[in-house]
Design a protein around this motif. Sequence first.
Motif, PDB file in Angstrom:
ATOM      1  N   GLU A  29       0.785  -1.158  -0.052  1.00 42.48           N
ATOM      2  CA  GLU A  29      -0.090  -0.088  -0.066  1.00 42.48           C
ATOM      3  C   GLU A  29       0.898   1.012   0.062  1.00 42.48           C
ATOM      4  N   GLY A  30       0.561   2.291  -0.782  1.00 41.03           N
ATOM      5  CA  GLY A  30       1.260   3.383  -0.702  1.00 41.03           C
ATOM      6  C   GLY A  30       2.205   3.630  -2.046  1.00 41.03           C
ATOM      7  N   ILE A  31       2.485   2.489  -2.619  1.00 37.45           N
ATOM      8  CA  ILE A  31       3.207   2.473  -4.058  1.00 37.45           C
ATOM      9  C   ILE A  31       2.177   2.108  -5.208  1.00 37.45           C
ATOM     10  N   ASN A  32       2.249   3.165  -6.082  1.00 34.59           N
ATOM     11  CA  ASN A  32       1.186   3.122  -6.951  1.00 34.59           C
ATOM     12  C   ASN A  32       1.720   3.164  -8.314  1.00 34.59           C
ATOM     13  N   SER A  33       3.138   3.103  -8.470  1.00 32.28           N
ATOM     14  CA  SER A  33       3.637   3.040  -9.812  1.00 32.28           C
ATOM     15  C   SER A  33       5.138   2.634  -9.757  1.00 32.28           C
TER      16      SER A  33
ATOM     17  N   ARG B 161      -1.602  -9.625   1.504  1.00 39.34           N
ATOM     18  CA  ARG B 161      -1.108  -8.479   2.589  1.00 39.34           C
ATOM     19  C   ARG B 161      -2.184  -7.421   2.286  1.00 39.34           C
ATOM     20  N   PRO B 162      -2.595  -6.956   3.130  1.00 37.65           N
ATOM     21  CA  PRO B 162      -3.725  -5.972   3.244  1.00 37.65           C
ATOM     22  C   PRO B 162      -3.052  -4.559   2.423  1.00 37.65           C
ATOM     23  N   GLY B 163      -3.982  -4.114   1.313  1.00 39.86           N
ATOM     24  CA  GLY B 163      -3.437  -2.989   0.733  1.00 39.86           C
ATOM     25  C   GLY B 163      -2.553  -3.097  -0.437  1.00 39.86           C
ATOM     26  N   SER B 164      -2.059  -4.483  -0.528  1.00 40.97           N
ATOM     27  CA  SER B 164      -1.243  -4.599  -1.790  1.00 40.97           C
ATOM     28  C   SER B 164      -1.871  -4.701  -3.059  1.00 40.97           C
ATOM     29  N   LYS B 165      -1.113  -4.560  -4.154  1.00 38.24           N
ATOM     30  CA  LYS B 165      -1.686  -4.166  -5.571  1.00 38.24           C
ATOM     31  C   LYS B 165      -0.660  -4.839  -6.414  1.00 38.24           C
ATOM     32  N   GLU B 166      -1.217  -5.107  -7.904  1.00 39.36           N
ATOM     33  CA  GLU B 166      -0.329  -5.425  -8.884  1.00 39.36           C
ATOM     34  C   GLU B 166       0.126  -4.283  -9.567  1.00 39.36           C
ATOM     35  N   LEU B 167       1.533  -4.100  -9.763  1.00 42.77           N
ATOM     36  CA  LEU B 167       2.129  -3.099 -10.434  1.00 42.77           C
ATOM     37  C   LEU B 167       1.880  -3.108 -12.166  1.00 42.77           C
ATOM     38  N   PHE B 168       2.306  -4.440 -12.086  1.00 41.42           N
ATOM     39  CA  PHE B 168       2.499  -4.686 -13.838  1.00 41.42           C
ATOM     40  C   PHE B 168       2.820  -6.289 -13.721  1.00 41.42           C
ATOM     41  N   SER B 169       2.424  -6.906 -15.021  1.00 43.30           N
ATOM     42  CA  SER B 169       2.383  -8.416 -14.862  1.00 43.30           C
ATOM     43  C   SER B 169       3.178  -8.799 -16.494  1.00 43.30           C
ATOM     44  N   SER B 170       3.402  -9.955 -16.520  1.00 45.34           N
ATOM     45  CA  SER B 170       3.668 -10.308 -17.978  1.00 45.34           C
ATOM     46  C   SER B 170       2.758  -9.978 -19.006  1.00 45.34           C
ATOM     47  N   LYS B 171       1.502  -9.926 -18.772  1.00 44.76           N
ATOM     48  CA  LYS B 171       0.659  -9.307 -19.557  1.00 44.76           C
ATOM     49  C   LYS B 171       0.966  -8.035 -20.286  1.00 44.76           C
TER      50      LYS B 171
END
Length: 346
Positions: free
Chosen positions: A133-137, A207-217
């Motif tokens: 959480e808090g890292i968006n890019s 992990r609460p608030g975690s997110k995917e930044l980018f993927s193999s897609k």
Amino acid sequence: MKLRTLLALLVVFLVSLIVSVSCTRSEQVSSPSTPNTTPVTSAPIKLGLNIWAGFFPWQVAKEEKLFEANKVNVDLKWFDAYLDSINALRAGQLDANGQTLNDVISSVAAGSDQVIVLAIDNSTGSDKIIAREGINSVAELKGKKVAAEEGTVDHFLLLLGLKQAGLTQADIQFRPLETGAAAAAFVAGQVDAVGVFAPFTTKALSRPGSKELFSSKDFPGAISDHLVVSRKTLNERPQDIQALVNSWFATLDFMKVNSKKSYEIMARRAGVSIDEYKQFEKGVTLFGLEENLKAFRLGEDMTSLQYAAEEISKFLVSTGLAKQTPDLSKLFDERFVKAYAAKQKT
């Protein structure tokens, strides 16, 4: 005198009888009209695999006896740590392994003589870079602690994303950890971001608030998985390599007709529920015959293995994942896929 003559005649008779029986048995075994029901007894092909959605169909082949149907003896060796399987092939402890293109190139650059004989899949979203959480890019990874298994596919993906954002590994605090340990470290709050593949992505995203930044897609064709064999095995056992390739296509055919049973086998091997497995599968595109024929053709984009290998080779050297540019001239052997294709036309 008569006794010796009698004994001599008896010996001749017994020898003739043995020869006659021997010839009869030989004819029975070699006769083309006799069905071949003899089980495969040759030394097994040791095939290494790790916990990855694209590799689980091989478990279907094992449990449904599709290897036996194609007359090849296969010993599946499952590895929890992907790097361990790569090292095992390099050390000659395996005959074949499931590996990404970039990892094969790295191994060849390091002196290992390996050959790609089959395209298994493309990662189309199952490899992810996940941040807290808090890292968006990606740009916000600068100065942060980022974990991944060094020298493997998710380290490669991380470097691709950093380069696109104008960063290098020197701009982050890289933490080299085995994939499962990397996911655990991220969940425990010990690192700020992590590079992992499914099913470890599920753990990381818990992990609460975690997110995917980018993927193999986001990098089509950059991460492809293959059946890779040692040059020694290729030269000594080409008929078994052909049978392995045939088994892959037979497995995909089986899965189309027996979807429920196949999902049960693959989910059980992955240690997840069928619904969870289907979520992992969404990020993987399995390669059938047509996709393989296309992949082995020369081309000018990442759908061509030769083109992709050249581009990946340049990237690996520029980022230090490979110390030298490898010889790619003998990296691919499409004859087994082509032989299977030819057989389908007859």
